[in-house]
Design a protein around this motif. Sequence first.
Motif, mmCIF file in Angstrom:
data_model
loop_
_atom_site.group_PDB
_atom_site.id
_atom_site.type_symbol
_atom_site.label_atom_id
_atom_site.label_comp_id
_atom_site.label_asym_id
_atom_site.label_seq_id
_atom_site.Cartn_x
_atom_site.Cartn_y
_atom_site.Cartn_z
ATOM 1 N N SER A 56 64.152 101.401 -26.985
ATOM 2 C CA SER A 56 65.000 100.507 -27.770
ATOM 3 C C SER A 56 64.214 99.986 -28.961
ATOM 4 C CB SER A 56 65.515 99.326 -26.922
ATOM 5 O OG SER A 56 64.462 98.541 -26.404
ATOM 6 N N GLU A 60 70.046 96.080 -33.190
ATOM 7 C CA GLU A 60 69.967 96.469 -34.597
ATOM 8 C C GLU A 60 70.051 95.294 -35.586
ATOM 9 O OE1 GLU A 60 73.549 98.603 -35.553
ATOM 10 O OE2 GLU A 60 72.883 98.959 -37.591
ATOM 11 N N GLU A 64 70.013 100.990 -29.838
ATOM 12 C CA GLU A 64 69.944 100.179 -31.053
ATOM 13 C C GLU A 64 70.781 98.918 -30.927
ATOM 14 O OE1 GLU A 64 70.416 102.823 -34.470
ATOM 15 O OE2 GLU A 64 69.224 104.374 -33.463
ATOM 16 N N ILE A 65 70.905 98.419 -29.697
ATOM 17 C CA ILE A 65 71.811 97.293 -29.473
ATOM 18 C C ILE A 65 71.360 96.010 -30.188
ATOM 19 C CG2 ILE A 65 70.833 96.526 -27.264
ATOM 20 C CD1 ILE A 65 73.869 96.227 -26.381
ATOM 21 N N ASN A 76 74.727 101.832 -28.842
ATOM 22 C CA ASN A 76 74.867 100.516 -29.474
ATOM 23 C C ASN A 76 75.944 99.734 -28.742
ATOM 24 O OD1 ASN A 76 74.618 98.384 -31.396
ATOM 25 N ND2 ASN A 76 74.109 99.880 -32.989
ATOM 26 N N SER A 134 67.225 104.398 -37.662
ATOM 27 C CA SER A 134 67.797 105.134 -36.525
ATOM 28 C C SER A 134 67.124 106.497 -36.410
ATOM 29 C CB SER A 134 69.291 105.392 -36.749
ATOM 30 O OG SER A 134 69.995 104.195 -36.855
ATOM 31 N N THR A 176 72.706 107.986 -29.937
ATOM 32 C CA THR A 176 72.554 106.634 -30.463
ATOM 33 C C THR A 176 73.428 105.697 -29.642
ATOM 34 O OG1 THR A 176 72.248 107.616 -32.655
ATOM 35 C CG2 THR A 176 72.668 105.250 -32.568
#
Length: 394
Positions: free
Chosen positions: A171, A208, A205-206, A233, A218, A231
Motif C-alpha cells: 500500500s 491516495e 491506493e486507498i 482503491n 500508481s 489497482t
Amino acid sequence: MNLLSDRILNMATSATLAMAAKARELRGEGKDIIGLSLGEPDFNTPDFIKDAAIQAINDNYNSYSPVDGYGELKEAIITKFKRDNNLAYTPSQIVVSTGAKQSLANIAGVMINKGDEVILPCPYWVSYSDIVKLNDGIPVEVKTSIATDFKMTPEQLEAAITPNTKMIWFSSPCNPSGSVYSKEELRALADVLQKHPNIYVVSDEIYEHINYIGGHASMAQFDDMYDRTITVNGVSKAFAMTGWRIGYIGASEKIARACNKMQGQITSGANCIAQRAVITALNESPSRVKYMIDEFKVRRDLILGLLNDIEGFKTNIPEGAFYVFPNISHYFGKTLRGKTINNASDFSLYILEEANVATVTGEAFGNPDCIRISYAASQEQIIEAIKRIKEALS
Ligand code: PMP
Ligand code: GLU
C-alpha cells in the motif's frame, strides 16, 4: 472431527479490529480509553454524499445491483482513475466490492494457488498476510526499517523473488508506516519486475488522497506494468465512509471477470444505496474533502512533535495516511510498574492498561519492534493520549 475448519482456526484475528473491540469493552466498564488503534477518520461523511444516499432511498434503489457494480458507478470510477491517476480503464476492467478489503479477498481468491508466494514488504497492512494464507498462499515478508523510510528497495525485491512468486502486495501511502513511494521508486521496482513477466502487483491506493507531499504515484501508470497491476482503491478513508463498505479495483479484464464471478457466488455485489452515494462522491473533485486532509496533516505534525519528546520513540516522517509507526524496542527487557515489556504486544498492552490509550502492536503488521498509533482523532485526544503515554513510561 472439529466443529470449525482448519482454515478459520489457523487464521489470526484482525488485530486492528480486536484492539478497537477491546477499547470499546473497557469503555463499557467505565474506563476513559482514548482509541488510537483503528484507522478510521473521525469525521462524518460529507453532507453532499449523505444527500445522494437519501435520494437513492427515495428513488427506490432497493434491488440487487449488477454484481460488479452499477454502470454509472463504474463510469464514475473510470473518470476518477483518469482524472486522479491518469489510468485508462474500461467498464469491464472495474469491479465494485464491499470495501477494499473484499476487493483484496477477491483478488487472492481468484489468483492464488496453493503454494504461490506473495511478497509483502513489511510493515504491511494487517489483513494482507491472513487473506493470502486463507487462500493457501505463502506470505513472503520483506523486512524494511526506518533507514529506508520503511520502503522495499529494488535489491530486496530481487532477493525475495523465487520461481513460486505470484504477486507483490503493498500500500502507498502505506498503512501502517505512512510511507509514500515516489514515481521513481515505483519505476525502480518495476525495473526488477521487467525480468519476471509473470509476477503481478496489487497496488493498494486507498490512502491516495491522504498524502501530505502531493504527487500520488500508481504502479499501473507504467505501460509495462499496466496489465499486471491490480489497482485497489475505495472510499472509506478519504471520504470518511468506512461503514458504507465500498471499494473497487481496476485490473485486466480477465482478472476483473474472475472477481465478478467470485462475488456472484459470495455477495451478489455491494450495497446499492452506498453505491449510489459513491457515484456522487467520486464525480466530485477531491478538493471537496481536502479540509479533512489538511486537518490530518496538522495532527501528524502535532503527534510527531509530541512523540519526539518521549525517550525511546524513533519514527520516520509519514508522508501520507493517518498513522505513525514508532520503533519502541528501546523498552524491550525493561520493567515498568512491575510489568516487564518484552515485545511490541507487551508494550501496546502496557500502554492500554497504564495510560488507557489503545494502539496496535507492530507484530500484526509484520514488524515486532514498532507499534501503530492512528492519529485519526481530535487534537485534544492526541495531546492527552501522548501525555498519558509519556507519564506511563517515565
Ligand atoms: N487497505 C488498507 C491499506 C487499509 O488500511 C484498509 C482499511 N480498512 C483497507 C484496505 C480496507 O478498506 P475498506 O475495506 O474499508 O475499503
Ligand atoms: N484499515 C483500518 C485499520 O487498519 C480499519 C480496520 C480494518 O479494516 O482492519 O485500522
